[in-house]
Design a protein around this motif. Structure first.
Motif, PDB file in Angstrom:
ATOM      1  N   THR A  96       0.812  -1.217   0.000  1.00 52.86           N
ATOM      2  CA  THR A  96       0.000   0.000   0.000  1.00 52.86           C
ATOM      3  C   THR A  96       0.847   1.269   0.000  1.00 52.86           C
ATOM      4  O   THR A  96       0.403   2.301  -0.502  1.00 52.86           O
ATOM      5  CB  THR A  96      -0.961   0.032   1.199  1.00 52.86           C
ATOM      6  OG1 THR A  96      -0.207  -0.112   2.405  1.00 52.86           O
ATOM      7  CG2 THR A  96      -2.005  -1.059   1.099  1.00 52.86           C
ATOM      8  N   ASP A  97       2.064   1.194   0.518  1.00 51.57           N
ATOM      9  CA  ASP A  97       2.895   2.409   0.535  1.00 51.57           C
ATOM     10  C   ASP A  97       3.465   2.746  -0.843  1.00 51.57           C
ATOM     11  O   ASP A  97       4.173   3.734  -0.993  1.00 51.57           O
ATOM     12  CB  ASP A  97       4.016   2.305   1.570  1.00 51.57           C
ATOM     13  CG  ASP A  97       5.066   1.264   1.225  1.00 51.57           C
ATOM     14  OD1 ASP A  97       4.775   0.320   0.452  1.00 51.57           O
ATOM     15  OD2 ASP A  97       6.188   1.377   1.746  1.00 51.57           O
ATOM     16  N   LEU A  99       1.191   2.456  -3.702  1.00 48.10           N
ATOM     17  CA  LEU A  99       0.009   2.525  -4.556  1.00 48.10           C
ATOM     18  C   LEU A  99      -0.400   3.958  -4.858  1.00 48.10           C
ATOM     19  O   LEU A  99      -0.359   4.824  -3.983  1.00 48.10           O
ATOM     20  CB  LEU A  99      -1.185   1.879  -3.857  1.00 48.10           C
ATOM     21  CG  LEU A  99      -1.353   0.387  -3.922  1.00 48.10           C
ATOM     22  CD1 LEU A  99      -2.568  -0.032  -3.112  1.00 48.10           C
ATOM     23  CD2 LEU A  99      -1.458  -0.112  -5.339  1.00 48.10           C
ATOM     24  N   ALA A 131      -9.842  -0.501  -3.356  1.00 43.42           N
ATOM     25  CA  ALA A 131     -10.086  -0.753  -1.929  1.00 43.42           C
ATOM     26  C   ALA A 131     -10.590  -2.185  -1.716  1.00 43.42           C
ATOM     27  O   ALA A 131     -10.155  -2.877  -0.785  1.00 43.42           O
ATOM     28  CB  ALA A 131     -11.084   0.254  -1.367  1.00 43.42           C
ATOM     29  N   LYS A 134      -7.706  -4.602  -2.100  1.00 41.41           N
ATOM     30  CA  LYS A 134      -6.797  -4.549  -0.952  1.00 41.41           C
ATOM     31  C   LYS A 134      -7.496  -4.909   0.364  1.00 41.41           C
ATOM     32  O   LYS A 134      -6.877  -4.859   1.424  1.00 41.41           O
ATOM     33  CB  LYS A 134      -6.165  -3.155  -0.830  1.00 41.41           C
ATOM     34  CG  LYS A 134      -5.357  -2.712  -2.041  1.00 41.41           C
ATOM     35  CD  LYS A 134      -4.236  -3.647  -2.412  1.00 41.41           C
ATOM     36  CE  LYS A 134      -3.054  -3.505  -1.498  1.00 41.41           C
ATOM     37  NZ  LYS A 134      -1.949  -4.420  -1.859  1.00 41.41           N
ATOM     38  N   LEU A 141      -8.096   3.620   2.027  1.00 45.02           N
ATOM     39  CA  LEU A 141      -7.356   3.611   0.765  1.00 45.02           C
ATOM     40  C   LEU A 141      -7.167   5.035   0.241  1.00 45.02           C
ATOM     41  O   LEU A 141      -6.082   5.392  -0.213  1.00 45.02           O
ATOM     42  CB  LEU A 141      -8.055   2.772  -0.297  1.00 45.02           C
ATOM     43  CG  LEU A 141      -7.291   2.817  -1.626  1.00 45.02           C
ATOM     44  CD1 LEU A 141      -6.265   1.705  -1.685  1.00 45.02           C
ATOM     45  CD2 LEU A 141      -8.209   2.802  -2.795  1.00 45.02           C
ATOM     46  N   ILE A 144      -4.368   6.627   2.186  1.00 47.90           N
ATOM     47  CA  ILE A 144      -3.060   6.052   1.825  1.00 47.90           C
ATOM     48  C   ILE A 144      -2.597   6.558   0.462  1.00 47.90           C
ATOM     49  O   ILE A 144      -1.453   6.998   0.305  1.00 47.90           O
ATOM     50  CB  ILE A 144      -3.120   4.510   1.843  1.00 47.90           C
ATOM     51  CG1 ILE A 144      -3.214   4.015   3.287  1.00 47.90           C
ATOM     52  CG2 ILE A 144      -1.921   3.891   1.126  1.00 47.90           C
ATOM     53  CD1 ILE A 144      -3.551   2.541   3.412  1.00 47.90           C
ATOM     54  N   THR A 145      -3.469   6.505  -0.533  1.00 47.94           N
ATOM     55  CA  THR A 145      -3.055   6.936  -1.867  1.00 47.94           C
ATOM     56  C   THR A 145      -2.825   8.449  -1.920  1.00 47.94           C
ATOM     57  O   THR A 145      -1.951   8.910  -2.651  1.00 47.94           O
ATOM     58  CB  THR A 145      -4.055   6.484  -2.956  1.00 47.94           C
ATOM     59  OG1 THR A 145      -5.371   6.954  -2.625  1.00 47.94           O
ATOM     60  CG2 THR A 145      -4.066   4.965  -3.090  1.00 47.94           C
ATOM     61  N   ASN A 148       0.577   8.925  -0.407  1.00 44.98           N
ATOM     62  CA  ASN A 148       1.588   8.510  -1.387  1.00 44.98           C
ATOM     63  C   ASN A 148       1.777   9.575  -2.464  1.00 44.98           C
ATOM     64  O   ASN A 148       2.898   9.846  -2.885  1.00 44.98           O
ATOM     65  CB  ASN A 148       1.208   7.174  -2.032  1.00 44.98           C
ATOM     66  CG  ASN A 148       1.311   6.021  -1.066  1.00 44.98           C
ATOM     67  OD1 ASN A 148       1.905   6.128   0.007  1.00 44.98           O
ATOM     68  ND2 ASN A 148       0.713   4.906  -1.437  1.00 44.98           N
TER      69      ASN A 148
END
Length: 168
Positions: A96-97, A99, A131, A134, A141, A144-145, A148
């Motif tokens: 996820t880190d 994406l 989502a 994952k 999500l 996280i995105t 990123n």
């Protein structure tokens, strides 16, 4: 010298890479079915850059290689298409880190809007599918995105994101 690579092209790529590094701009590489194109020959060249593979639709081998040299991998509306199960499986294994999610507007509108001219507001459909892939909450999500994105595009302002957090 990399086989099959024009020395002038290589010079221009190196020159532009120096520009991106000196100006803290991430380098973007697009790869559609890039196996056999000598991509691995660039590993030392790409290693120093914050990078992403835009609109990833290739193999797990390329995904593993890209991750090994620090690339982010971006999902587009393709992951929502019925015949993209193999691609969804690859995205299920991407950390996820690393994406990102994107529209690739005006192309590749996600299901249920496939066939229309794609636009940024459609990215929510791609993110919802990502989502699910994952096994996480959509809001998680999205956070996280977004994080990123701001790690990759360090000069982008996250002021609007801060305002939204304050309104919660």
């Amino acid at each position: 010298v990399l086989s099959g690579i024009d020395p002038l092209q290589l010079f221009l790529k190196r020159f532009s890479a120096r520009f991106y590094v000196n100006h803290h701009v991430p380098f973007r590489h697009t790869a559609f079915g890039c196996e056999g194109c000598g991509f691995q020959g660039y590993s030392k060249f790409f290693y120093v850059l914050f990078t992403k593979i835009h609109c990833f639709s290739s193999s797990e081998e390329l995904a593993k290689f890209a991750l090994s040299i620090g690339f982010y991998i971006s999902a587009s509306g393709i992951i929502t298409f019925n015949k993209s199960q193999e691609l969804r499986d690859i995205f299920s294994r991407i950390p996820t880190d690393r994406l990102l999610v994107e529209t690739d507007a005006p192309f590749l509108a996600p299901i249920p809007l496939r066939g229309r001219r794609n636009e940024p507001s459609f990215v929510v459909h791609t993110a919802e599918v990502l989502a699910q892939i994952k096994n996480m909450d959509f809001k998680e999500l999205a956070q996280i995105t977004s994080d990123n994105f701001f790690k990759l595009f360090r000069k982008a302002s996250d002021r609007g994101r801060y305002i939204l957090k304050c309104q919660k």
